[in-house]
Write an enzyme that holds these catalytic residues in place. Structure first.
Site, PDB file in Angstrom:
ATOM      1  N   LYS A 173       0.860  -1.191   0.000  1.00 24.39           N
ATOM      2  CA  LYS A 173       0.000   0.000   0.000  1.00 24.39           C
ATOM      3  C   LYS A 173       0.886   1.227   0.000  1.00 24.39           C
ATOM      4  CE  LYS A 173      -4.407   1.084   0.249  1.00 24.39           C
ATOM      5  NZ  LYS A 173      -5.567   0.287  -0.186  1.00 24.39           N
ATOM      6  N   ASP A 196      -7.062   4.507  -4.329  1.00 25.58           N
ATOM      7  CA  ASP A 196      -7.703   4.357  -3.015  1.00 25.58           C
ATOM      8  C   ASP A 196      -8.303   5.737  -2.730  1.00 25.58           C
ATOM      9  OD1 ASP A 196      -7.807   2.305  -0.590  1.00 25.58           O
ATOM     10  OD2 ASP A 196      -7.415   4.233   0.326  1.00 25.58           O
TER      11      ASP A 196
HETATM   12  P1  NDP Z   1     -12.905   8.088  -2.505  1.00 29.15           P
HETATM   13  O1  NDP Z   1     -11.820   9.068  -2.306  1.00 29.15           O
HETATM   14  O2  NDP Z   1     -13.474   7.899  -3.863  1.00 29.15           O
HETATM   15  O3  NDP Z   1     -14.105   8.397  -1.521  1.00 29.15           O
HETATM   16  C1  NDP Z   1     -13.928   8.429  -0.146  1.00 29.15           C
HETATM   17  C2  NDP Z   1     -15.234   8.812   0.517  1.00 29.15           C
HETATM   18  O4  NDP Z   1     -15.112   8.621   1.916  1.00 29.15           O
HETATM   19  C3  NDP Z   1     -15.582  10.275   0.308  1.00 29.15           C
HETATM   20  O5  NDP Z   1     -16.983  10.418   0.307  1.00 29.15           O
HETATM   21  C4  NDP Z   1     -14.940  10.924   1.515  1.00 29.15           C
HETATM   22  O6  NDP Z   1     -15.533  12.154   1.882  1.00 29.15           O
HETATM   23  C5  NDP Z   1     -15.168   9.897   2.589  1.00 29.15           C
HETATM   24  N1  NDP Z   1     -14.067   9.991   3.568  1.00 29.15           N
HETATM   25  C6  NDP Z   1     -12.761   9.761   3.340  1.00 29.15           C
HETATM   26  N2  NDP Z   1     -12.007   9.990   4.428  1.00 29.15           N
HETATM   27  C7  NDP Z   1     -12.862  10.382   5.359  1.00 29.15           C
HETATM   28  C8  NDP Z   1     -12.704  10.770   6.698  1.00 29.15           C
HETATM   29  N3  NDP Z   1     -11.492  10.777   7.308  1.00 29.15           N
HETATM   30  N4  NDP Z   1     -13.824  11.085   7.385  1.00 29.15           N
HETATM   31  C9  NDP Z   1     -15.050  11.044   6.781  1.00 29.15           C
HETATM   32  N5  NDP Z   1     -15.257  10.698   5.507  1.00 29.15           N
HETATM   33  C10 NDP Z   1     -14.182  10.383   4.808  1.00 29.15           C
HETATM   34  O7  NDP Z   1     -12.312   6.693  -1.955  1.00 29.15           O
HETATM   35  P2  NDP Z   1     -12.842   5.208  -2.209  1.00 29.15           P
HETATM   36  O8  NDP Z   1     -14.301   5.197  -2.408  1.00 29.15           O
HETATM   37  O9  NDP Z   1     -11.957   4.613  -3.238  1.00 29.15           O
HETATM   38  O10 NDP Z   1     -12.464   4.506  -0.829  1.00 29.15           O
HETATM   39  C11 NDP Z   1     -13.384   4.393   0.254  1.00 29.15           C
HETATM   40  C12 NDP Z   1     -12.941   3.271   1.181  1.00 29.15           C
HETATM   41  O11 NDP Z   1     -12.909   2.035   0.441  1.00 29.15           O
HETATM   42  C13 NDP Z   1     -11.550   3.407   1.772  1.00 29.15           C
HETATM   43  O12 NDP Z   1     -11.546   2.814   3.057  1.00 29.15           O
HETATM   44  C14 NDP Z   1     -10.677   2.571   0.844  1.00 29.15           C
HETATM   45  O13 NDP Z   1      -9.492   2.124   1.475  1.00 29.15           O
HETATM   46  C15 NDP Z   1     -11.633   1.413   0.579  1.00 29.15           C
HETATM   47  N6  NDP Z   1     -11.388   0.612  -0.616  1.00 29.15           N
HETATM   48  C16 NDP Z   1     -11.280   1.199  -1.860  1.00 29.15           C
HETATM   49  C17 NDP Z   1     -11.084   0.404  -2.974  1.00 29.15           C
HETATM   50  C18 NDP Z   1     -11.069   0.969  -4.342  1.00 29.15           C
HETATM   51  O14 NDP Z   1     -10.985   0.197  -5.295  1.00 29.15           O
HETATM   52  N7  NDP Z   1     -11.156   2.268  -4.534  1.00 29.15           N
HETATM   53  C19 NDP Z   1     -10.910  -1.057  -2.856  1.00 29.15           C
HETATM   54  C20 NDP Z   1     -11.104  -1.568  -1.526  1.00 29.15           C
HETATM   55  C21 NDP Z   1     -11.312  -0.751  -0.461  1.00 29.15           C
HETATM   56  P3  NDP Z   1     -14.745  13.539   1.614  1.00 29.15           P
HETATM   57  O15 NDP Z   1     -14.841  13.775   0.144  1.00 29.15           O
HETATM   58  O16 NDP Z   1     -15.458  14.534   2.432  1.00 29.15           O
HETATM   59  O17 NDP Z   1     -13.323  13.310   2.075  1.00 29.15           O
HETATM   60  O1  2IT Z   2      -7.964  -1.371  -0.594  1.00 29.25           O
HETATM   61  C1  2IT Z   2      -7.907  -1.866  -1.743  1.00 29.25           C
HETATM   62  O2  2IT Z   2      -8.028  -3.081  -1.921  1.00 29.25           O
HETATM   63  C2  2IT Z   2      -7.712  -0.955  -2.876  1.00 29.25           C
HETATM   64  N1  2IT Z   2      -7.659   0.255  -2.674  1.00 29.25           N
HETATM   65  C3  2IT Z   2      -7.580  -1.501  -4.257  1.00 29.25           C
HETATM   66  C4  2IT Z   2      -6.184  -2.000  -4.507  1.00 29.25           C
HETATM   67  C5  2IT Z   2      -5.881  -2.412  -5.915  1.00 29.25           C
HETATM   68  O3  2IT Z   2      -4.704  -2.715  -6.139  1.00 29.25           O
HETATM   69  O4  2IT Z   2      -6.762  -2.442  -6.776  1.00 29.25           O
END
Ligand code: NDP
Ligand code: 2IT
Length: 449
Positions: free
Chosen positions: A130, A170
């Site tokens: 990561k 992420d």
């Molecule tokens: P994005 O940046 O697209 O969206 C994140 C969302 O979560 C936004 O709405 C953001 O609000 C909110 N958020 C982030 N940090 C905080 C915080 N500290 N407090 C409150 N709200 C928060 O990210 P993703 O959708 O890609 O990721 C969301 C989660 O999913 C994370 O935990 C990530 O690790 C996990 N994840 C993502 C994957 C992927 O493929 N993208 C795969 C597997 C897991 P704001 O805009 O106000 O910050």
């Molecule tokens: O938390 C996760 O699994 C991710 N943000 C996606 C990682 C990836 O390599 O697609």
């Protein structure tokens, strides 16, 4: 109070605490896994002899570097970036990059550690890693984002590669950022090495369904959990925290399967739309205009906006935390269950606190931990790598079908493992043990590495 650890594992955990001071999220992630592993040491004594648990808690390599860049006013800005290459027993390090002001080594290590077991559960050949930076993308212009990404890659390029370490997105890192990062990698190395990054755009080596994969995969997992209890998503009321990549596509697939999704959020507030979220409007505001979720309430009459609101107070059948770590506390878990929630699935990484997890497990509701539930994102990244390696590109339908099968398999593996270890339906134990055993067996086979 934390649950007890097996007496052989308590010293291992104490050692992790001593060696990684102040990294509370990393401690939390390690403890959660170790709490499941007591019975594994009885079944596989070679893991203890070979000190596999001690080894797996220590990253293979940690890279920390300075990222200097110039903002639009010409001011020099300095950020710090990380890449933690945690474990490569099953394949090249694989995991996303997070840009958020809260990022420090402890966050990247917790995410990298989780990634080992998540990636193992996909059944695909990927190790765990990561990265990220404390850079805050909010309010930055497109050129600032580009300059930052180029500067970051000017150091990172020497550490990554399609057979070495393959980053992706992420929080705060989506297709735009991946484009700038990949573009700079290509320029510095003079190689069109598609497999070095996943989450790419469809025109330049990306995979269909990668954008949707984490959210869709989350819902496929929910479907399986509900099916195991003789239920389905049809007609269920869902609440989804966040409104980023994972949240939006979890909402899309949940609605396609007949659920009513009535609330989502960002870090400023919560919207509640009793008519069901208007997905086109949500995508327009979040993906195209990059505005705050409060704009949704301004655009649509009858929607309530709760500034600084707590989304877990909104009654629902299914709760899907899809924002960030520790966003759902023990008290929130109690509120959800009291108000009739029957299933919780973590689209985000480690969104539920240890107290919350314990409450859900004791209440006996269906609870799916992130490392199983959100594995569809990284699994589809591995499918993207497969397409890049064969210079092929698959249809959306085919890729989604592969994703669906992978999620069904992960659910089955977790369920069967939980049953084998005497706690049927405890997906925390199932995911931790199944993911750990796969990586551990590879580590034993590869000798002292
Ligand atoms: P994005 O940046 O697209 O969206 C994140 C969302 O979560 C936004 O709405 C953001 O609000 C909110 N958020 C982030 N940090 C905080 C915080 N500290 N407090 C409150 N709200 C928060 O990210 P993703 O959708 O890609 O990721 C969301 C989660 O999913 C994370 O935990 C990530 O690790 C996990 N994840 C993502 C994957 C992927 O493929 N993208 C795969 C597997 C897991 P704001 O805009 O106000 O910050
Ligand atoms: O938390 C996760 O699994 C991710 N943000 C996606 C990682 C990836 O390599 O697609």
């Amino acid at each position: 109070m934390p649950a007890g650890l097996d007496e052989k594992l308590e010293p291992v955990y104490q050692h992790v605490l001593r060696r990684n001071p102040g990294e509370t999220e990393f401690h939390q992630a390690v403890r959660e896994v170790l709490e499941s592993l007591g019975p594994v040491l009885v079944k596989y004594p070679e893991f203890a002899e070979q000190k596999i648990i001690e080894r797996i808690c220590e990253p293979e390599r940690q890279i920390i570097f300075r990222v200097p860049w110039q903002d639009d006013r010409g001011q020099v800005q300095i950020n710090r970036a990380f890449r933690v290459e945690f474990n490569s027993a099953l394949g090249p390090y694989k995991g996303g990059m997070r840009f958020h002001p809260s990022v420090y080594l402890g966050i990247i290590k917790f995410l990298g550690f989780e990634q080992i077991f998540k990636n193992a559960l996909t059944g695909l050949p990927i190790g765990g890693g990561k990265g990220g930076s404390d850079f805050d993308p909010k309010g930055k212009s497109d050129s600032e984002i580009m300059r930052f990404c180029q500067s970051l890659m000017t150091e990172l390029y020497r550490h990554i590669g399609e057979y070495t370490d393959v980053p992706a997105g992420d929080i705060g890192v989506g297709q735009r950022e991946i484009g700038y990062l990949f573009g700079q990698y290509k320029r510095i190395t003079n190689r069109y090495e598609s497999g070095v990054f996943t989450g790419k755009g469809l025109d330049w080596g990306g995979s269909c369904a990668r954008t949707e994969a984490t959210g869709y995969g989350t819902i496929f997992f929910v479907q399986e959990m509900l099916k195991a209890r003789g239920q389905s998503l049809d007609g269920k009321t869902c609440v989804v925290s966040g409104s980023g990549n994972v949240a939006v596509y979890a909402i899309e697939k949940a609605m396609a399967l007949g659920a009513r999704v009535i609330a989502c959020s960002d870090s400023d507030g919560v919207i509640v739309d009793q008519d069901g979220i208007d997905l086109d409007l949500l995508k327009q505001i979040k993906e195209v205009e990059r505005r705050r979720i409060s704009a949704y309430a301004q655009e649509r009459p009858g929607v309530s906006y709760l500034e600084d609101g707590n989304i877990w107070t909104v009654p629902c059948d299914v709760a899907l935390p899809c924002a960030t770590q520790n966003e759902l506390t023990g008290k929130d878990a109690e509120t959800l269950v009291k108000q009739g929630c029957i299933a919780v699935a973590e689209g985000a990484n480690m969104p539920t606190t240890p107290e919350g997890i314990r409450f859900f497990l004791e209440a006996g509701i269906a609870y799916g931990p992130g490392k199983a539930v959100n594995a569809g994102g990284v699994a589809t990244s591995a499918l993207e790598m497969q397409q890049n390696a064969s210079r092929d590109s698959w249809s959306f339908e085919y890729t989604e079908q592969r994703l669906r099968e992978i999620m069904i398999n992960i659910h089955r593996t977790c369920y069967e493992t939980s049953a084998e270890f005497g706690v049927p339906g405890n997906y925390v134990v199932g995911a931790n043990i199944a993911g750990f055993v796969k990586a551990a067996r590879a580590m034993v086979a590869l000798g002292l590495i």
